[in-house]
Design a protein around this motif. Structure first.
Motif, PDB file in Angstrom:
ATOM      1  N   ASP A  33       0.836  -1.207   0.000  1.00  0.00           N
ATOM      2  CA  ASP A  33       0.000   0.000   0.000  1.00  0.00           C
ATOM      3  C   ASP A  33       0.866   1.250   0.000  1.00  0.00           C
ATOM      4  O   ASP A  33       0.728   2.120   0.869  1.00  0.00           O
ATOM      5  CB  ASP A  33      -0.948   0.007   1.210  1.00  0.00           C
ATOM      6  CG  ASP A  33      -2.182  -0.832   0.966  1.00  0.00           C
ATOM      7  OD1 ASP A  33      -2.667  -0.849  -0.181  1.00  0.00           O
ATOM      8  OD2 ASP A  33      -2.652  -1.487   1.910  1.00  0.00           O
ATOM      9  N   SER A  34       1.747   1.334  -0.951  1.00  0.00           N
ATOM     10  CA  SER A  34       2.732   2.409  -0.990  1.00  0.00           C
ATOM     11  C   SER A  34       2.860   2.947  -2.407  1.00  0.00           C
ATOM     12  O   SER A  34       2.266   2.409  -3.341  1.00  0.00           O
ATOM     13  CB  SER A  34       4.081   1.857  -0.537  1.00  0.00           C
ATOM     14  OG  SER A  34       4.573   0.952  -1.524  1.00  0.00           O
TER      15      SER A  34
ATOM     16  N   GLY B  88       1.010  -4.701  -5.537  1.00  0.00           N
ATOM     17  CA  GLY B  88       1.706  -4.241  -6.736  1.00  0.00           C
ATOM     18  C   GLY B  88       2.427  -5.349  -7.467  1.00  0.00           C
ATOM     19  O   GLY B  88       1.861  -6.394  -7.777  1.00  0.00           O
ATOM     20  N   PHE B  89       3.735  -5.116  -7.739  1.00  0.00           N
ATOM     21  CA  PHE B  89       4.546  -6.080  -8.477  1.00  0.00           C
ATOM     22  C   PHE B  89       4.591  -7.456  -7.812  1.00  0.00           C
ATOM     23  O   PHE B  89       4.837  -8.457  -8.474  1.00  0.00           O
ATOM     24  CB  PHE B  89       6.004  -5.577  -8.605  1.00  0.00           C
ATOM     25  CG  PHE B  89       6.164  -4.366  -9.464  1.00  0.00           C
ATOM     26  CD1 PHE B  89       5.994  -4.444 -10.837  1.00  0.00           C
ATOM     27  CD2 PHE B  89       6.508  -3.143  -8.904  1.00  0.00           C
ATOM     28  CE1 PHE B  89       6.150  -3.333 -11.646  1.00  0.00           C
ATOM     29  CE2 PHE B  89       6.672  -2.021  -9.702  1.00  0.00           C
ATOM     30  CZ  PHE B  89       6.494  -2.119 -11.077  1.00  0.00           C
ATOM     31  N   LEU B  90       4.374  -7.506  -6.520  1.00  0.00           N
ATOM     32  CA  LEU B  90       4.434  -8.778  -5.794  1.00  0.00           C
ATOM     33  C   LEU B  90       3.200  -9.651  -6.033  1.00  0.00           C
ATOM     34  O   LEU B  90       3.246 -10.862  -5.791  1.00  0.00           O
ATOM     35  CB  LEU B  90       4.579  -8.525  -4.289  1.00  0.00           C
ATOM     36  CG  LEU B  90       5.838  -7.797  -3.840  1.00  0.00           C
ATOM     37  CD1 LEU B  90       5.769  -7.487  -2.356  1.00  0.00           C
ATOM     38  CD2 LEU B  90       7.065  -8.619  -4.174  1.00  0.00           C
ATOM     39  N   MET B  91       2.115  -9.060  -6.489  1.00  0.00           N
ATOM     40  CA  MET B  91       0.851  -9.793  -6.596  1.00  0.00           C
ATOM     41  C   MET B  91       0.951 -11.070  -7.436  1.00  0.00           C
ATOM     42  O   MET B  91       0.527 -12.136  -6.971  1.00  0.00           O
ATOM     43  CB  MET B  91      -0.252  -8.865  -7.128  1.00  0.00           C
ATOM     44  CG  MET B  91      -1.612  -9.514  -7.223  1.00  0.00           C
ATOM     45  SD  MET B  91      -2.219 -10.036  -5.615  1.00  0.00           S
ATOM     46  CE  MET B  91      -3.698 -10.900  -6.119  1.00  0.00           C
ATOM     47  N   PRO B  92       1.516 -11.033  -8.645  1.00  0.00           N
ATOM     48  CA  PRO B  92       1.567 -12.284  -9.421  1.00  0.00           C
ATOM     49  C   PRO B  92       2.381 -13.380  -8.723  1.00  0.00           C
ATOM     50  O   PRO B  92       1.992 -14.547  -8.732  1.00  0.00           O
ATOM     51  CB  PRO B  92       2.224 -11.878 -10.742  1.00  0.00           C
ATOM     52  CG  PRO B  92       2.079 -10.401 -10.819  1.00  0.00           C
ATOM     53  CD  PRO B  92       2.012  -9.893  -9.408  1.00  0.00           C
ATOM     54  N   VAL B  93       3.473 -13.009  -8.102  1.00  0.00           N
ATOM     55  CA  VAL B  93       4.322 -13.988  -7.417  1.00  0.00           C
ATOM     56  C   VAL B  93       3.601 -14.557  -6.200  1.00  0.00           C
ATOM     57  O   VAL B  93       3.561 -15.777  -5.997  1.00  0.00           O
ATOM     58  CB  VAL B  93       5.667 -13.346  -7.002  1.00  0.00           C
ATOM     59  CG1 VAL B  93       6.495 -14.298  -6.164  1.00  0.00           C
ATOM     60  CG2 VAL B  93       6.432 -12.878  -8.220  1.00  0.00           C
ATOM     61  N   LEU B  94       3.014 -13.684  -5.387  1.00  0.00           N
ATOM     62  CA  LEU B  94       2.307 -14.141  -4.191  1.00  0.00           C
ATOM     63  C   LEU B  94       1.108 -15.014  -4.554  1.00  0.00           C
ATOM     64  O   LEU B  94       0.833 -16.015  -3.890  1.00  0.00           O
ATOM     65  CB  LEU B  94       1.862 -12.949  -3.344  1.00  0.00           C
ATOM     66  CG  LEU B  94       2.991 -12.148  -2.703  1.00  0.00           C
ATOM     67  CD1 LEU B  94       2.449 -10.868  -2.064  1.00  0.00           C
ATOM     68  CD2 LEU B  94       3.742 -12.987  -1.690  1.00  0.00           C
ATOM     69  N   TYR B  95       0.410 -14.630  -5.618  1.00  0.00           N
ATOM     70  CA  TYR B  95      -0.740 -15.421  -6.051  1.00  0.00           C
ATOM     71  C   TYR B  95      -0.281 -16.815  -6.478  1.00  0.00           C
ATOM     72  O   TYR B  95      -0.892 -17.825  -6.124  1.00  0.00           O
ATOM     73  CB  TYR B  95      -1.489 -14.728  -7.188  1.00  0.00           C
ATOM     74  CG  TYR B  95      -2.799 -15.399  -7.508  1.00  0.00           C
ATOM     75  CD1 TYR B  95      -3.981 -14.954  -6.921  1.00  0.00           C
ATOM     76  CD2 TYR B  95      -2.865 -16.497  -8.355  1.00  0.00           C
ATOM     77  CE1 TYR B  95      -5.188 -15.587  -7.185  1.00  0.00           C
ATOM     78  CE2 TYR B  95      -4.055 -17.138  -8.619  1.00  0.00           C
ATOM     79  CZ  TYR B  95      -5.219 -16.679  -8.035  1.00  0.00           C
ATOM     80  OH  TYR B  95      -6.409 -17.302  -8.289  1.00  0.00           O
TER      81      TYR B  95
END
Length: 160
Positions: A29-30, A110-117
């Motif tokens: 959230d940044s 953000g950019f982490l969403m695809p990896v975390l998903y």
């Protein structure tokens, strides 16, 4: 939702919260995650523009691209940033409510969403992002009716 599914969902949420604690706060959230959200939205726009043969519309702050071929998206559709990519069917308000949560997740991670998903797994009943978005709204579980006489008369929610 039966007790076994509820327990697995709760475990997935708790696992996700443990992972979140490992992520440096400036990435969530940044301004950094906002750039990732914009990047995801740009990718969604490009993919949707390339393959959509249906109507493109703005619904509740989300771009909805319809008419994509089945191989161009997963399951019933996919949220990429602020875009929802789907097939011929006009998504219901219920499905879009589910996708709005994914849009918010994109904004948070953000950019982490695809990896975390990906790390959360393909099983929606154990994927914390699908659970948070609502398994019933996403079409993964059927609504359960409460027994008559409880005074509620409404459907139960699918959240743990």
């Amino acid at each position: 939702m039966d007790e076994k599914v509820r327990r697995a969902a709760q475990q997935a949420i708790e696992r996700g919260l443990r992972v979140d604690r490992l992520i440096p706060a400036p990435l969530l959230d940044s301004p950094v995650s906002l750039v990732g959200y914009w990047w995801g939205t740009a990718v969604g726009w490009i993919w949707g523009a390339l393959w959509s043969t249906g109507r493109v519309q703005r619904r509740g702050g989300m771009w909805v691209f319809r008419g994509l071929p089945p191989w161009a998206f997963a399951r019933g559709g996919v949220c990429v940033g602020g875009c929802f990519l789907t097939g011929e069917r006009d998504p219901s308000d219920t499905v879009l409510r589910h996708e709005y949560v994914h849009r918010r997740q994109w904004r948070r991670y953000g950019f982490l969403m695809p990896v975390l998903y990906l790390l959360a797994g393909r099983d929606p009943l154990r994927n914390r992002f699908e659970i948070e978005a609502g398994l019933i709204d996403g079409g993964y579980l059927r609504p359960q009716r409460r027994p008559r006489g409880d005074g509620a008369g409404s459907q139960s929610r699918d959240r743990p």
